[in-house]
Design an enzyme around this catalytic site. Structure first.
Site, PDB file in Angstrom:
ATOM      1  N   GLU A 139      -4.385  -9.830   0.542  1.00 14.15           N
ATOM      2  CA  GLU A 139      -4.660  -9.416   1.609  1.00 14.15           C
ATOM      3  C   GLU A 139      -6.570  -9.075   1.732  1.00 14.15           C
ATOM      4  O   GLU A 139      -7.053  -8.809   0.816  1.00 14.15           O
ATOM      5  CB  GLU A 139      -4.514  -8.089   2.162  1.00 14.15           C
ATOM      6  CG  GLU A 139      -2.978  -8.206   3.055  1.00 14.15           C
ATOM      7  CD  GLU A 139      -3.003  -6.488   4.372  1.00 14.15           C
ATOM      8  OE1 GLU A 139      -3.251  -5.735   4.209  1.00 14.15           O
ATOM      9  OE2 GLU A 139      -1.354  -6.050   3.777  1.00 14.15           O
ATOM     10  N   GLU A 162       0.554  -1.380   0.348  1.00 14.13           N
ATOM     11  CA  GLU A 162       0.221  -0.055   0.362  1.00 14.13           C
ATOM     12  C   GLU A 162       0.883   1.530  -0.223  1.00 14.13           C
ATOM     13  O   GLU A 162       0.554   2.300   0.774  1.00 14.13           O
ATOM     14  CB  GLU A 162      -0.987  -0.345   1.649  1.00 14.13           C
ATOM     15  CG  GLU A 162      -1.733  -1.058   1.063  1.00 14.13           C
ATOM     16  CD  GLU A 162      -2.880  -1.373   2.161  1.00 14.13           C
ATOM     17  OE1 GLU A 162      -2.864  -0.436   3.138  1.00 14.13           O
ATOM     18  OE2 GLU A 162      -3.540  -2.255   1.922  1.00 14.13           O
TER      19      GLU A 162
END
Ligand code: NAG
Ligand code: NAG
Length: 342
Positions: free
Chosen positions: A264, A123
């Site tokens: 994820e 991220e």
């Protein structure tokens, strides 16, 4: 028999049975932001010996050498991360990338670690090092091509739904204006080298940000009726979120032939009741795993062969207080928080 061996057999059989549907697999994220966790050696021994490879795919974030040592000589399939803090270094020169690859990949290929994805950051887009991600990917791809020998290691990056400006309906998915340039350059390059984009997909966070618009059933794979998007029918939010990414990628490369891995996903057991609970986490992760393994597709992508990594192995008490600390599926004593990995 290890699931990966099964997959190889299934692939071999598929040659003779073209109508057979390939299914996906579920792995685990092994984060270590806590001070009460077992050692890497204990964790890897547990996965290989006690669990006997029922979880065969593992993602690690920090390229920690103790974990890499522990993984040596096992058949776990490893996704390794370049930490966000190291992205600018790896992007700074070919020599820097070569050294990173030598120290974390080549050394451990020689010690018998099986790598699948080399993930540049987690991220990191949007963010202060976002503009270095593509150069880091380019440098690492060069390093691997020169040195990695026979292993197929895909260089990529992992992004969250924050990179999407539009995600509903799924067919309208597109990257947000503030990252559109970076994401389209990365997407085009990944497509060229055949790497999937890694995506972190959390129906849980979508639900808690808009509980009036999204139903708990839809987030937990239990919706009685689908939400329609043109011809496609969505029975769960997970598929809708994945297909929003598919739409964003297709928009860039102008082809349906795009690749994604869900690096994820998960559900917390505490921290924001009533949404977070052991029961909801049990339902979500079990349904997710079943969806990936037995179905393996989304409404838009019949060929996606869903590969999902559940977040996470343990609760991590150094993370932000509240739900963020409570995604673990194992206690530190290595018993399961709820039945999942059987
Ligand atoms: C994306 O690629 C184009 C063409 O190579 C380049 O001009 C542009 O600066 C790149 N944008 C970013 C944000 O990297
Ligand atoms: C493991 O830890 C959990 C949580 O602290 C506890 O409830 C459970 O009884 C423990 N199991 C064993 C076998 O020690």
């Amino acid at each position: 028999m290890a699931p990966l061996t099964t997959l190889v057999l299934v692939l071999a059989m598929a040659v003779f049975q073209p109508s057979m549907i390939l299914s996906g697999d579920a792995g685990i994220n092994y984060g270590r932001n806590g001070d009460n966790l077992p050692s890497p050696k204990q964790v890897i021994n547990f996965l290989t010996k006690d669990l006997n490879y029922r979880i065969s795919l593992i993602r690690i974030y920090d390229a920690n050498l103790d974990i890499l040592e522990a993984l040596s000589g096992t058949n776990l399939v490893v996704t390794i991360g370049v930490p966000n803090e190291a992205i600018s270094y790896v992007a700074s020169s070919q020599e820097a990338a070569d050294k990173w690859v030598q120290d974390h990949i080549i050394t451990y290929i020689r010690k018998g670690v099986r790598f699948r994805y080399l993930c540049v950051g987690n991220e990191a887009i949007p963010g202060v090092v976002a503009s270095d991600v593509l150069q880091a990917i380019l440098n690492l791809q060069n390093s691997l091509r020169q040195r990695a020998g026979t292993q197929d290691i895909y260089v990529t990056t992992a992004v969250s739904a924050n990179v999407l400006g539009v995600s509903f309906p799924p067919s309208q998915g597109q990257f947000a204006p503030n990252v559109a340039d970076i994401m389209s350059n990365i997407t085009l390059y990944l497509h060229r080298i055949g790497s999937p984009l890694l995506i972190n997909v959390y129906p849980y966070f979508a639900l808690v940000s808009e509980p009036g618009r999204i139903s708990l059933d839809y987030a937990l794979f239990q919706a009685p009726r689908p939400i329609k998007d043109g011809e496609l029918e969505y029975y769960n939010l997970f598929d809708a979120m994945v297909d929003a990414f598919v739409a964003a990628l297709v928009r860039v490369v102008q082809s349906e032939d795009v690749k994604l891995v869900v690096s994820e996903t998960g559900w917390p057991t505490a921290g924001r009741e009533p949404y977070s609970s052991i029961e909801n986490a049990r339902i979500y992760n079990n349904k997710l795993r079943e969806h990936a393994i037995t179905r393996g597709t989304t409404p838009r992508k019949a060929d996606i062969n869903l590969e999902v990594y559940i977040f996470s192995m343990f609760n991590e008490n150094f993370k932000q207080a509240g739900e963020q600390q409570n995604f673990g599926t194992f206690y530190p004593n290595l018993t399961q928080v709820y039945p999942l990995w059987y």
